[in-house]
Design an enzyme around this catalytic site. Structure first.
Site: not given
Ligand code: SAH
Ligand code: SF4
Length: 359
Positions: A93, A106, A113, A117, A120, A339
């Site tokens: 995406e 973006c 991934c 986390c 996410c 995000c």
């Molecule tokens: N993997 C990388 C880049 C992709 S995630 C990283 O983690 O930095 C891009 C951003 O979205 C990151 O800062 C991540 O922490 C944030 N993100 C993930 N889940 C989110 C959520 N539910 N609400 C707001 N931001 C989120």
């Molecule tokens: Fe992966 Fe989402 Fe964590 Fe970024 S925030 S490292 S995309 S699991």
């Protein structure tokens, strides 16, 4: 018989070698390269300034793959989400986020991934595979064309903040950036307008400082306490805050750049007085700009966003310590384009409307 190679996986020097091998002058390689990367053609016969015999030879030896659009969604705030499908049937995406003076893309670096986390949606998907450099580039090329159509101008910014962890696919990310910023044969975009976001993989941060020093770095910190970060982001067990701090000090020494710190405010979780102190302490070792991000609702996750009062307190606390803070607004959450929501889903019922607090 094995499938012919995708010509997009070849470097310019490899195309030059191929041309020489087939008795064509090397300037033809430059033309081929421009057709592919600058003009984004989808078939060899569109390479109009090449002799027919050369086009036919290309056709015999190579394929010309591209990401295909699968679905497109438009948010009520103008954000657009593009789901692309790869030849291997993976969904990737990319998002176009327009604002008054900008058009930001973006983009994703992996299908899924592996890092899981807790907040996410991409993390919940698991990992499918690394994207190839051209698959990353194709997202930018496609979204840039949409920006030209919609607004009459190119993308102003590109953020590597879609699906996946960029530093676990470093080579492809680097190759895509080199092509996006290539003035002569690529998209000619300014490196200062590109941001790569990472969970904090120290070797990646160091390589980034050495090899891509003009590109912006963003760290997804989210909590500045080692044990609690491990709960939130399992990868933190492997890469501690201390290791990350050392890598960021190296980054700053090498590039003199300011680091963007991303911090999702999770209500009742990382928005207390103690969290503010931890964050301020973490930010002492190098110059930073802190982006407070509203939590975007992800199904199956128990978190909720911090309330406005808490957000204001957080901002005040950090500003009083002379830290640069910016409270971001959630964009595209009604179509799961915000995000952390990128997870091959079309729509979520998100009612998380945060007010913006500008610094
Ligand atoms: N993997 C990388 C880049 C992709 S995630 C990283 O983690 O930095 C891009 C951003 O979205 C990151 O800062 C991540 O922490 C944030 N993100 C993930 N889940 C989110 C959520 N539910 N609400 C707001 N931001 C989120
Ligand atoms: Fe992966 Fe989402 Fe964590 Fe970024 S925030 S490292 S995309 S699991």
């Amino acid at each position: 018989m094995s499938q012919p190679a995708n010509i997009k996986s070849l470097s310019l020097s490899e195309i030059i070698s191929w041309c020489k091998l087939h008795g064509h002058p090397s300037y033809r390689a430059g033309q081929i390269y421009e057709w592919i990367w600058q003009k984004g053609i989808t078939a060899f016969d569109e390479m109009k300034n090449l002799p027919l015999a050369l086009r036919q030879q290309l056709e015999e030896d190579f394929i010309l793959e591209q990401l295909r659009l699968d679905t497109h969604q438009l948010s009520s705030d103008g954000t657009e989400k593009f789901s692309f499908i790869t030849a291997s049937n993976d969904i990737v995406e990319g998002v176009l986020i327009p604002s008054e003076d900008r058009a930001t893309a973006c983009i994703s670096t992996q299908a899924g991934c592996a890092l899981g986390c807790k907040f996410c949606a991409t993390g919940q998907l698991g990992f499918q595979r690394n994207l190839m450099a051209w698959e990353i580039y194709d997202q930018v090329f496609y979204i840039n064309n949409i920006s030209l159509q919609r607004f009459g101008h190119k993308l102003s910014n590109i953020v590597y903040m879609g699906m996946g962890e960029p530093f676990l696919n470093f080579d492809a990310v680097k190759e895509s950036i080199l092509r996006i910023t290539d003035m002569e044969k690529g998209l000619g975009m300014s490196p200062q307008r590109i941001t790569v976001s990472t969970v904090g993989i120290p070797e990646g941060v160091r390589r980034f400082a050495d090899e891509l020093p003009t590109i912006q770095l963003a760290l997804s910190l989210h909590i500045a306490h080692q044990q609690r970060r491990e709960e939130l982001m399992p990868v933190a067990k492997k890469y501690t805050l201390e290791d990350i701090t050392n890598a960021l000090i190296y980054y700053h020494e090498k590039t003199n750049g300011r680091i963007i710190i991303e911090y999702i405010l999770l209500g009742g979780y990382n928005d207390t007085e103690r969290d503010m102190q931890d964050l301020a302490r973490f930010c002492k070792s190098f110059p930073v700009k802190i982006n407070l991000i509203p939590y975007n609702k992800v199904s199956g996750s128990a978190f909720s966003g911090a309330n406005n009062e808490k957000t204001r307190t957080f901002i005040r606390f950090l500003k009083d310590r002379n830290l640069v803070v910016n409270a971001r607004k959630s964009r595209g959450s009604d179509i799961a384009a915000a995000c952390g929501q990128l997870a091959r889903k079309n729509v979520t019922n998100n009612t998380n409307n945060e007010e913006e607090h500008q610094s």
